[in-house]
Design a protein around this motif. Structure first.
Motif, short mmCIF file in Angstrom:
data_model
loop_
_atom_site.label_atom_id
_atom_site.label_comp_id
_atom_site.label_asym_id
_atom_site.label_seq_id
_atom_site.Cartn_x
_atom_site.Cartn_y
_atom_site.Cartn_z
N GLN A 76 13.73 -29.01 -49.49
CA GLN A 76 13.99 -28.11 -50.62
C GLN A 76 15.31 -27.36 -50.44
N GLN A 77 15.60 -26.95 -49.21
CA GLN A 77 16.87 -26.28 -48.95
C GLN A 77 18.04 -27.21 -49.23
N HIS A 78 17.87 -28.49 -48.85
CA HIS A 78 18.91 -29.48 -49.10
C HIS A 78 19.10 -29.70 -50.60
N ALA A 79 18.00 -29.72 -51.36
CA ALA A 79 18.08 -29.90 -52.80
C ALA A 79 18.89 -28.77 -53.44
N ILE A 80 18.62 -27.56 -53.01
CA ILE A 80 19.33 -26.40 -53.57
C ILE A 80 20.81 -26.43 -53.21
N THR A 81 21.11 -26.72 -51.95
CA THR A 81 22.50 -26.78 -51.50
C THR A 81 23.27 -27.86 -52.27
N PRO A 128 4.26 -36.45 -57.53
CA PRO A 128 3.64 -35.22 -58.05
C PRO A 128 3.47 -34.18 -56.95
N GLY A 129 3.86 -32.96 -57.24
CA GLY A 129 3.68 -31.87 -56.28
C GLY A 129 4.63 -31.89 -55.11
N SER A 130 5.72 -32.66 -55.19
CA SER A 130 6.65 -32.74 -54.07
C SER A 130 7.63 -31.58 -54.04
N GLY A 131 7.66 -30.76 -55.09
CA GLY A 131 8.51 -29.58 -55.10
C GLY A 131 9.74 -29.70 -55.96
N LYS A 132 9.75 -30.64 -56.92
CA LYS A 132 10.93 -30.80 -57.78
C LYS A 132 11.17 -29.55 -58.63
N THR A 133 10.13 -29.07 -59.30
CA THR A 133 10.29 -27.88 -60.14
C THR A 133 10.51 -26.63 -59.29
N PHE A 134 9.86 -26.56 -58.15
CA PHE A 134 10.07 -25.45 -57.21
C PHE A 134 11.55 -25.36 -56.84
N SER A 135 12.13 -26.53 -56.51
CA SER A 135 13.55 -26.55 -56.13
C SER A 135 14.43 -26.14 -57.30
N VAL A 136 14.11 -26.63 -58.50
CA VAL A 136 14.93 -26.31 -59.67
C VAL A 136 14.87 -24.83 -59.98
N ALA A 137 13.71 -24.21 -59.82
CA ALA A 137 13.60 -22.77 -60.08
C ALA A 137 14.59 -22.00 -59.20
N HIS A 138 14.68 -22.38 -57.93
CA HIS A 138 15.59 -21.69 -57.02
C HIS A 138 17.05 -22.05 -57.32
N ILE A 139 17.30 -23.29 -57.74
CA ILE A 139 18.65 -23.69 -58.11
C ILE A 139 19.13 -22.85 -59.29
N LEU A 140 18.29 -22.74 -60.31
CA LEU A 140 18.70 -22.00 -61.51
C LEU A 140 18.89 -20.52 -61.21
N ALA A 141 18.02 -19.96 -60.36
CA ALA A 141 18.16 -18.55 -60.00
C ALA A 141 19.50 -18.31 -59.30
N ALA A 142 19.89 -19.26 -58.43
CA ALA A 142 21.17 -19.11 -57.74
C ALA A 142 22.35 -19.29 -58.69
N LEU A 143 22.22 -20.20 -59.64
CA LEU A 143 23.32 -20.47 -60.56
C LEU A 143 23.58 -19.31 -61.52
N VAL A 144 22.53 -18.64 -61.95
CA VAL A 144 22.72 -17.57 -62.93
C VAL A 144 23.01 -16.23 -62.28
#
Length: 571
Positions: A154-159, A173-189
């Motif tokens: 997940q850290q790699h996905a965000i970076t 399913p449940g691998s953390g795709k949306t979890f990662s995107v939530a953190h990506i978007l929070a960092a971007l905005v």
């Protein structure tokens, strides 16, 4: 009509529109060999079957799977056929490097395209390669969210998402795709004021993306300024792009690009080639595109195989740096029988699949396919909470608890027949007349996009009386259920039983999956997709031999997008 085309049309292996294209080429281009007309007709038929091209080397394998009467006629030998197409001086077929307009295109690997699909592959490939090469400017530091534990993936996905303009995040399913995107978007905005769009191919998938993202954001304890800047609602790709049957061109395109710095698309496995071409055409040159998807799922119903092609291309630069594959599942724990079943199917391990189903676990079980009367009773029990709901909102929520899924549309075990049987059983249980057209608790699915109504292909509604006791059909909306008069609905069909294709992008607590008899339709990808629509339990109506055959069969998709991506990347 050509003597090569007439028997194929009569046997049902060619549609009239396919044969008409081949016939037109013979009449408009008298110098064209009959094999050119045959290639054109079969290329058109291939598109109708979900392929973006006719691969001459695999044409016979595909052709023998096509439904039709009688023994399939013999096709020309691939090498001789290819030589005829390459030396044709008729103007019917352009080569990969040729610029002259022609109805067909021939690539270097021996695939025959209707020209617009070859152009679509080239456009998608060149656009994504350009985005993959370009670093995001300026690069954004990667803050670790307070109080949130991230694993290495997940850290790699965000970076990756903070450094690149194209990001591909894949996983089950449940691998953390949306979890990662939530953190990506929070960092971007965070202080940037970026405009973000969330989208998915269907209304149901868009609703689930918004719902999942809202749940993730609620757990992150973000500062109000950041939390308010992250979008919580997703739209369909058709709505995002402004695609309408009344417009010759989408509202957004290269001359009028999307007004967003970030575009997130979930369920990318469902995005077909023409839709991906329209999306990449509408991206601003400096926008980030984040694609999320499960490459083990079924491909899009329409032409193309976009997500698997992207995953294949990600073995080389520049796409390798933009791809993050998430493993494991937070939905299915290590002791989850349903998770083990899904992984056994992906691994093509028929013995492990059958062992899981026959182990007696209460959450997954195998029932003889002949027991369709048992299926109807299972459906009666599964849909009882819908009938017992107190209002339309509760009925829609209850409908998420259970669904019958099928591999086939027609036949005794197809969704059409099962919908009729289930409806009849539920009507009897509710004391509704057998010939009632609309009745309380009836589930329907929209099968055509109607942007002006805010209803899209795949949206599921429930018939329920309004406060004046008039029957309406209710669909989920941003501020609660929306009611429509039945006569105002776009084309629709029963939704108590759906094909696995139609259910893609949806989730249900429990699923009854009916495979039907062994056929080319029943593949590993279909079984995996059907099983993973469930969160907690699956009943498979099939038999061991049928399951073994399906698990060993891969979905055949003839496409050149992987080659186009590698060519655009210079690898």
């Amino acid at each position: 009509m050509s003597t090569l085309l007439e028997p194929l049309l009569q046997s049902g292996r060619l549609r009239r529109v396919d044969a008409a294209l081949g016939d037109w080429i013979m009449r408009a281009l008298p110098g064209a060999a009959p094999e050119v007309a045959l290639a054109a007709a079969l290329a058109a038929r291939a598109v109708g079957d979900g392929h973006s091209a006719l691969d001459l080397a695999r044409a016979r394998e595909w052709f023998e799977q096509l439904d039709g009467t009688g023994k399939p006629p013999t096709l020309p030998e691939p090498a001789a056929w290819l030589a005829t197409l390459r030396t044709a001086s008729s103007g019917a077929c352009r080569t990969q490097d040729g610029n002259l307009p022609a109805p067909l295109a021939l690539d270097a690997q021996g695939r025959v395209y209707l020209s617009r699909y070859f152009d679509a592959e080239q456009h998608v490939a060149t656009t994504l390669a350009a985005h993959a090469r370009a670093d995001a400017q300026p690069p954004i530091p990667n803050p670790r969210p307070p109080g949130i534990e991230l694993d290495a993936q997940q850290q790699h996905a965000i970076t990756t998402a903070l450094r690149h303009r194209f990001i591909l995040i894949t996983g089950g399913p449940g691998s953390g795709k949306t979890f990662s995107v939530a953190h990506i978007l929070a960092a971007l905005v965070d202080g940037s004021g970026m405009r973000i769009a969330l989208a998915a191919p269907t209304g149901k998938a868009a609703a689930l993306l918004g719902e999942s993202l809202r749940a993730q954001l609620a757990r992150m304890a973000l500062p109000a300024a950041i939390a308010d800047a992250v979008p919580r609602e997703a739209s369909t790709l058709h709505r995002l792009l402004g695609i309408s049957p009344w417009r010759a061109r989408p509202r957004h395109h290269r001359d009028a690009p999307l007004p967003f710095e970030v575009v997130v698309v979930d369920e990318a496995s469902m995005v077909d080639l023409p839709l991906m071409a329209r999306l990449t055409d509408a991206l601003a040159p400096d926008a980030r595109l984040i694609l999320l998807g499960d490459p083990d799922q079924l491909s899009a119903v329409e032409a193309g195989n976009v997500l698997p092609a992207l995953v294949d291309a990600a073995s080389a630069p520049p796409f390798a740096a933009c791809h993050v594959a998430l493993a494991g599942s937070h939905r299915f724990g290590t002791d989850s029988a349903l998770g083990r079943l899904a992984q056994a199917i992906v691994a093509a391990d028929a013995d492990a699949t059958l062992a899981s189903l026959q182990a007696g676990d209460g959450n997954i079980r195998l029932v003889a396919e002949e027991s369709l009367t048992a299926l109807v009773e299972d459906a009666h029990a599964g849909y009882r909470p819908v009938l017992a709901a107190t209002d339309a909102a509760n009925a829609l929520a209850a409908a998420r608890g259970f669904r019958v899924l099928t591999s086939l549309r027609r036949g005794p075990s197809g969704c059409n027949a099962l919908n009729r049987a289930i409806e009849a059983r539920l009507k009897r249980a509710s004391g509704v007349y057998a010939d009632a057209e609309w009745w309380r608790g009836q589930l329907v699915m929209v099968t055509a996009n109607r942007e002006e109504l805010g209803l899209f292909n795949g949206d599921v509604g429930v018939a329920w009386p309004d406060t004046d006791n008039g029957m309406k059909v209710w669909f989920e909306g941003d501020d609660g259920p929306r009611a429509f008069a039945p006569a105002a609905l776009p084309p629709h069909e029963g939704a108590f039983a759906l094909t696995v294709h139609k259910a893609q992008g949806s989730e249900f607590e429990r699923v009854a999956l009916v495979t039907g008899p062994d056929s080319a339709v029943l593949t590993r990808e279909l079984l995996y997709t059907g099983v993973t629509r469930a969160r907690s339990g699956v009943t498979l109506y099939s038999n061991p031999d049928t399951l073994r055959a399906g698990i060993q069969r891969r979905t055949l998709r003839m496409t050149g997008l992987t080659d186009r991506l590698r060519e655009a990347a210079g690898t």
